[in-house]
Motif scaffolding. Structure first.
Motif, short mmCIF file in Angstrom:
data_model
loop_
_atom_site.label_atom_id
_atom_site.label_comp_id
_atom_site.label_asym_id
_atom_site.label_seq_id
_atom_site.Cartn_x
_atom_site.Cartn_y
_atom_site.Cartn_z
N MET A 108 0.83 -1.20 0.00
CA MET A 108 0.00 0.00 0.00
C MET A 108 0.87 1.26 0.00
N THR A 109 1.90 1.26 0.82
CA THR A 109 2.81 2.42 0.89
C THR A 109 3.49 2.63 -0.45
N ALA A 110 3.98 1.55 -1.05
CA ALA A 110 4.66 1.65 -2.35
C ALA A 110 3.73 2.22 -3.41
N LEU A 111 2.48 1.76 -3.42
CA LEU A 111 1.52 2.25 -4.41
C LEU A 111 1.15 3.71 -4.16
N VAL A 112 1.10 4.12 -2.90
CA VAL A 112 0.83 5.53 -2.59
C VAL A 112 1.92 6.41 -3.19
N ILE A 113 3.17 6.01 -3.03
CA ILE A 113 4.30 6.79 -3.55
C ILE A 113 4.30 6.79 -5.08
N LEU A 114 4.18 5.60 -5.67
CA LEU A 114 4.34 5.47 -7.12
C LEU A 114 3.10 5.90 -7.91
#
Length: 460
Positions: A331-337
């Motif tokens: 979830m964190t990775a998708l928020v950033i990317l």
């Protein structure tokens, strides 16, 4: 002096998280997966039936123990923390989007590693002078491998005590103050003196709260974490899903960059991250920093569970890694990317990058909510690691030192709130890696014991 420490730490960190470490961590996870016939995949459905089923199971635990669900929440309290927010951001910045792929791979094997750690911790645990169940790597090394390996157990305990002050406390408090400072400054200007005074007050409040919880014993720790962890995880996931939904058109390209960047990072990062190994190293190391599979620390909390069958508690270890890394870190990775915020590939990054992903989508007002999420994550981590440090120092010196240690540990929060901790993040990462060495040795040598435990007639 600081430059010398930084050079030494950089050299040690390069070795600890170098090729040998990658081979050992992934190798042991693969070895245990083969020996248990891929139990994390075979029993995946049963794992969720058992773990989520305990969410509504209100039966109390015996004296000196916590319920199985409280045990997993205490373990998740330390794993679901700033590693999910700052750690993932750092992995993407230093290793490119491909680091997320290697984070997933390490988690899939790490589920079996964590399963083994928890199972062994419960199987080889013992009761202390107060009648509390105590266990973890130092106990399954001592009781599982025999007295001749007690030196290895002591090394693990010493490294555990040293690690908790940085990884478990100071860096976490620093993340809390950074988040609150960002939220305050997004609404109004403030002088440096005001910010420093506010951070000092925050540090004192955290120190008092942590001391009250830890001094209340394993029961109080379990009661706090079983309420805090589900709330904070759900709260963060809802915020993250909102970002992804509002940027849904970018999702296919993001996943393409993750898979492409895993093997050809230079193609995605413009050459800033140019090597396959650098992407892999950052993904694996930050993944372990987040879910702790291979460190053995989470098993210390699970050892206090009121359960008869060690293997049944082991399934909570699978659930823990899956929740922490496959769900929350993703979830964190998708928020950033997905948010499209600029990433300065090749340069260090932390929680600020993740927060910018939320604010660029929702607006500056969401910084308040991200600050709340970060505070919950970091506080839970401080509590969980406080328990780990207490058990490690108790193993070395007995339970008489527990309360003094808890007071000192809590007081470190004040330091973390008021001092620049740039170097300490690197030192904490190094100590995390060093802790894994004695634990991985024990897991490899106890592989045969794991096979016997998983084949026990009462193990479902």
């Amino acid at each position: 002096m600081l430059e010398t420490i930084e050079r030494i730490n950089s050299a040690v960190n390069g070795f600890v998280w170098g090729i040998p470490a990658m081979v050992c961590i992934i190798g042991v996870g693969l070895y245990l997966t083969i020996r248990t016939h891929g139990i994390q995949f075979r029993k995946f459905g049963y794992t969720f039936k058992v773990t989520l089923g305990k969410l509504f199971h209100k039966k109390g635990a015996a004296e000196g123990a916590v319920t199985p669900f409280q045990a997993v929440c205490t373990a998740l309290a330390s794993t679901v923390g700033t590693g999910n927010i700052a750690g993932v951001a750092g992995a993407i910045a230093l290793g490119g989007p491909g680091a997320v792929f290697w984070m997933w791979c390490s988690a899939l094997l790490g589920m079996c590693t964590k399963f083994s750690e928890v199972t062994l911790a419960v199987h080889f645990r013992e009761k202390n002078e107060k009648g509390d169940w105590v266990g973890g790597p130092m106990y399954y090394i001592k009781n599982g491998l025999g007295p001749k390996f007690k030196w290895l157990a002591c090394i693990y305990a010493v490294l555990g005590v040293l690690t908790v002050f940085g990884t478990g406390n100071a860096t976490q408090v620093n993340t809390i103050t950074t988040a609150i400072d960002t939220a305050v400054l997004s609404y109004a200007s403030a002088s440096d003196q005001f910010i420093h005074t506010m951070n000092l007050i925050i540090g004192i409040v955290i120190a008092v709260v942590v001391a009250m919880i830890l001094l209340g014993g394993i029961k109080r720790i379990g009661q706090v974490t079983e309420k805090l962890v589900p709330f904070m995880a759900l709260f963060y996931i809802v915020l993250a899903i909102g970002v992804i939904a509002l940027n849904i058109q970018r999702v296919p390209a993001v996943f393409a960059s993750i898979f492409e960047g895993a093997f050809t990072p230079s193609a995605v990062t413009g050459g800033a991250v140019g090597t396959f190994f650098l992407s892999m190293k950052n993904g694996v190391s930050r993944g372990i920093f987040s879910n702790e599979a291979g460190l053995g620390t989470g098993s210390i909390a699970h050892a206090a569970a009121d359960t008869r069958m060690a293997v049944n508690q082991g399934y909570f270890g699978i659930f823990e890694v899956f929740t922490d890394t496959i769900i929350i870190c993703t979830m964190t990775a998708l928020v950033i990317l997905c948010s499209g915020v600029p990433v300065n590939f090749g340069a260090a990054a932390g929680a600020a990058l993740t927060i910018s992903g939320f604010t660029s989508t929702y607006g500056s007002w969401v910084s308040i909510f991200t600050a709340v999420a970060l505070c919950c994550f970091a506080l839970s981590t401080i509590i969980g690691w406080g328990l780990y440090g207490t058990r490690c120092i108790e193993f070395l010196f007995g339970s008489k030192v527990n309360k003094p240690f808890m007071v000192v540990y809590s007081a470190v929060a004040i330091l973390g709130a008021t001092v620049d901790l740039g170097l300490l993040w690197g030192v904490a990462d190094t100590f995390n890696g060093l802790m894994s060495i004695p634990n991985l040795i024990a897991l490899f040598l106890l592989g045969g014991t794991m096979v016997k435990l998983t084949r026990h007639p009462d193990a479902i």
